[in-house]
Design an enzyme around this catalytic site. Structure first.
Site, PDB file in Angstrom:
ATOM      1  N   CYS A 178      20.813 -12.634 -12.591  1.00 20.82           N
ATOM      2  CA  CYS A 178      19.340 -12.330 -13.944  1.00 20.82           C
ATOM      3  C   CYS A 178      20.876 -10.872 -14.154  1.00 20.82           C
ATOM      4  O   CYS A 178      19.688 -10.140 -15.260  1.00 20.82           O
ATOM      5  CB  CYS A 178      18.559 -12.137 -13.488  1.00 20.82           C
ATOM      6  N   HIS A 234      13.325  -4.244 -14.931  1.00 26.90           N
ATOM      7  CA  HIS A 234      13.790  -5.858 -14.956  1.00 26.90           C
ATOM      8  C   HIS A 234      12.099  -6.846 -14.593  1.00 26.90           C
ATOM      9  O   HIS A 234      12.191  -7.780 -14.801  1.00 26.90           O
ATOM     10  CB  HIS A 234      14.595  -6.094 -13.183  1.00 26.90           C
ATOM     11  N   HIS A 264      11.365 -14.082 -18.947  1.00 28.88           N
ATOM     12  CA  HIS A 264      12.579 -13.679 -18.663  1.00 28.88           C
ATOM     13  C   HIS A 264      13.341 -14.613 -19.253  1.00 28.88           C
ATOM     14  O   HIS A 264      13.663 -15.852 -18.527  1.00 28.88           O
ATOM     15  CB  HIS A 264      12.315 -13.899 -17.362  1.00 28.88           C
TER      16      HIS A 264
END
Length: 655
Positions: free
Chosen positions: A207, A342, A381
């Site tokens: 990610c 994040h 996400h």
């Protein structure tokens, strides 16, 4: 030998040494400046959930507090009835049926890129998205993408292996599956298609990949390995495998939404997207007169090392990467106004990250609390495209002077001790006006790989920031202006005209001179061409409507460009002593417009001197997408519908 004679012989040597020392000092200062020079973001291309197809549309979504999460897509061959089960222990099922998905993810303009339809079908849709998004990012930067062939432009793309088409068994396409699915080809295909000769690197750090790509691109630019760079990342959820696997781990939010740092955080909400930045050293951006959207002041990458688990975040490592980025930027925590986090909305990861932010940025602040938010609350996400989404959001926030609300954060998480530092969640929109010092933001991205990335973003220098209106302050001196539009197909040309018509209608503040200059000087001139000779906005809009509808009024010229069609022409004579009468001016420009639409090169620069015109962002290319999608249920039908028989294919690929 006398002392005087020895001194006479030594003096030239000493002078030479002094000159060399001075040259060495100059070179060292130049290297030091280069190593710390800010990197300018000069263009952006992106596609994200909620129908977002540009940075402006992403901004509109987050500024209004939009929620882009929706049901699982029905066009990917997923067995939706059997896929969902509320029982998290049901094998092969997902207890989640919502996420953030791209519209028409199977659509691709293969003809535009000269790609055979069979190859397009086998290509990972992530590769297709990168190609189209790269073209859009270059256009957003005011750079003709075709002009970059042979240039030292780098490509740094976050991309991971996709399970696209793995269950679709078509022996006739097997020879294309290697390049169609290889992660290395994600960046390599962009470089090959555009003829880019700088570094081309595909980055898989999970990610954090897109921010790692931005970091690597910045380093390459400062080291002189490339003069321009594309950097970002892409993720496409081709199958529901991720949802099935994480359902067994009970890691997903049941409603598919990231409730980042909120009291209601109950797991991750997954999504997909693509985002690319066009990066350039600030000195080069100024030399090329490129619009600067924001600056990358510093960045850092590190690793969790031996943490509490293979995929468990490491708070001290996160603190270190944030401080390393600050150090590289030559800034202190107090110089940062906001952190784009994040945070994915998990009960384990969010408190770890919040504590690291509080420890790094929340101590000893005298100018108010650090603000904290994340775009994941709006779009989910987006994994390898998530970090660059945060950069785009913050760059747009600086431009608009507003910190958007983070959704689902009205009540902060009780798992975080917020009293330990001056950090405040953006539970409501907050004005972010320009001040005595530049506005700055930190952007974080942490991968399950353990790789952490943090970048420091700064608003564009005031003399380089994008203008909200014309800045040259001069009215057009030409009674009539040429507006040149092109595409690779008749249908795309019509669609391009309609896009431009809607844009000009919606933005009355944009001067016609700037529109004409941007079309002539900052766009590729493709095969299908049109030129509109318009004296005012009404004439331009009427001609665009006619072009979109297949009509041809007297002030609209159309043609097809062919290679090698005559020598070039200059607009210098037309620009000199242009008649004030509209019809006379139109006739003066008509030969140039006619030559242009038939493929004769025209140097339009004399009509649009830089001191009189500003580049203005216009709608990017209107790709004409056809569906290419491999899935077990539709693979044979899709393949059989292609325009060539499957046996009519090359039998080998180059290694």
């Amino acid at each position: 030998m006398s002392a005087t004679a020895g001194e006479d012989r030594l003096l030239p040597h000493l002078k030479r040494v002094m000159v060399e020392l001075q040259q060495t000092r100059t070179r060292l200062r130049s290297l030091e400046r280069r190593e710390s020079e800010p990197i300018a973001i000069v263009g952006i291309g992106c596609r994200y959930p909620g129908g977002v197809s540009s940075p402006e549309e992403l901004w509109e979504l987050v500024a209004r507090g939009g929620d882009a999460i929706g049901p699982f897509p029905a066009d990917r061959g997923w067995d939706l009835e059997r896929l969902f089960d509320p029982d998290p222990d049901r094998a092969g099922a997902s207890y989640v049926r919502h996420g953030g998905f791209l519209e028409d993810v199977g659509g691709f303009d293969a003809d535009f890129f000269g790609i055979d339809s069979h190859e397009a079908l086998t290509m990972d849709p992530q590769q297709r998205l990168l190609l189209e998004c790269a073209w859009e990012a270059f256009e957003d930067a005011g750079i003709d993408p075709e002009s970059l062939s042979g240039s030292q432009t780098g490509v740094f793309a976050g991309a991971a292996f996709s399970d696209y088409g793995l269950d679709a068994h078509l022996p006739e396409l097997e020879h294309l599956r290697i390049t169609g699915s290889a992660t290395s080809i994600a960046s390599g295909r962009v470089a090959y298609t555009f003829g880019l000769e700088g570094p081309a690197v595909s980055v898989d750090a999970a990610c954090s990949s897109s921010l790692v790509a931005v970091h690597l691109a910045s380093q390459a630019l400062r080291a002189g390995e490339c003069s321009l760079a594309l950097a970002g990342g892409v993720t496409v959820l081709a199958t529901p495998t991720l949802f099935i696997g994480l359902s067994r781990q009970r890691s997903l939010a049941p409603d598919g939404r990231c409730k980042s740092f909120g009291a209601g955080a109950d797991g991750m909400g997954f999504a997909e997207g693509v985002g690319l930045l066009v990066l350039e050293r600030l000195s080069d951006a100024r030399a090329h007169n490129h619009r600067v959207l924001a600056l990358l002041r510093g960045s850092a990458v590190n690793q969790d090392g031996a943490s509490n688990g293979l995929t468990v975040h490491n708070g001290p490592a996160q603190e270190r990467v944030m401080r390393q980025a600050l150090s590289q930027a030559g800034l202190t925590p107090a110089d940062i106004d906001v952190v784009e986090a994040h945070s994915t909305g998990t009960s384990l990861g969010d408190p770890i990250e919040a504590q690291a932010i509080i420890s790094t940025y929340g101590q000893g602040r005298t100018d108010g609390a650090l603000r904290l938010g994340t775009v994941k609350s709006n779009i989910g996400h987006t994994q390898l495209a998530s970090g660059v989404a945060g950069v785009i959001k913050m760059a747009m926030a600086m431009r608009h002077g507003l910190l958007p609300k983070t959704l689902h954060a009205e009540e902060p998480s009780s798992r975080v001790d917020w009293s330990e530092g001056e950090v405040a969640l953006l539970s409501a929109p907050l004005s972010w006006p320009a001040g005595a010092r530049p506005r700055r933001a930190g952007v974080s991205s942490f991968g399950m790989s353990g790789t952490n990335a943090h970048v420091i973003l700064e608003e564009a220098p005031r003399d380089q920031a994008p203008a909200e209106g014309p800045v040259h302050g001069r009215a057009p001196e030409l009674a009539v202006l040429p507006f040149v539009i092109s595409a690779k197909s008749h249908e795309a040309l019509s669609a391009q005209a309609e896009r431009l018509r809607l844009h000009v209608t919606a933005h009355a503040e944009i001067e016609l001179l700037d529109i004409a200059a941007t079309l002539a000087l900052h766009r590729a001139h493709l095969r299908e061409r049109a030129a509109i000779l318009a004296a005012d906005r009404e004439e331009l809009l009427a001609a665009l409507l006619a072009l979109a509808g297949g009509e041809q009024p007297a002030n609209l010229l159309r043609g097809i460009a062919t290679s090698g069609n005559g020598s070039g022409l200059s607009a210098a004579e037309a620009a000199s002593g242009m008649p004030a009468d509209r019809e006379a001016a139109r006739e003066r420009l008509r030969p140039l417009a006619d030559a242009h639409v038939h493929g004769i090169a025209v140097d339009w620069r004399p009509l649009f001197p830089s001191e009189s015109c500003d580049y203005t962002p216009l709608p990017t290319y209107a790709f004409q997408r056809e569906r290419y999608w491999l899935s077990p249920a539709v693979a044979r039908a899709d393949a059989d519908s292609l325009d060539r028989p499957l046996t009519d294919l090359p039998s080998t690929v180059n290694p």
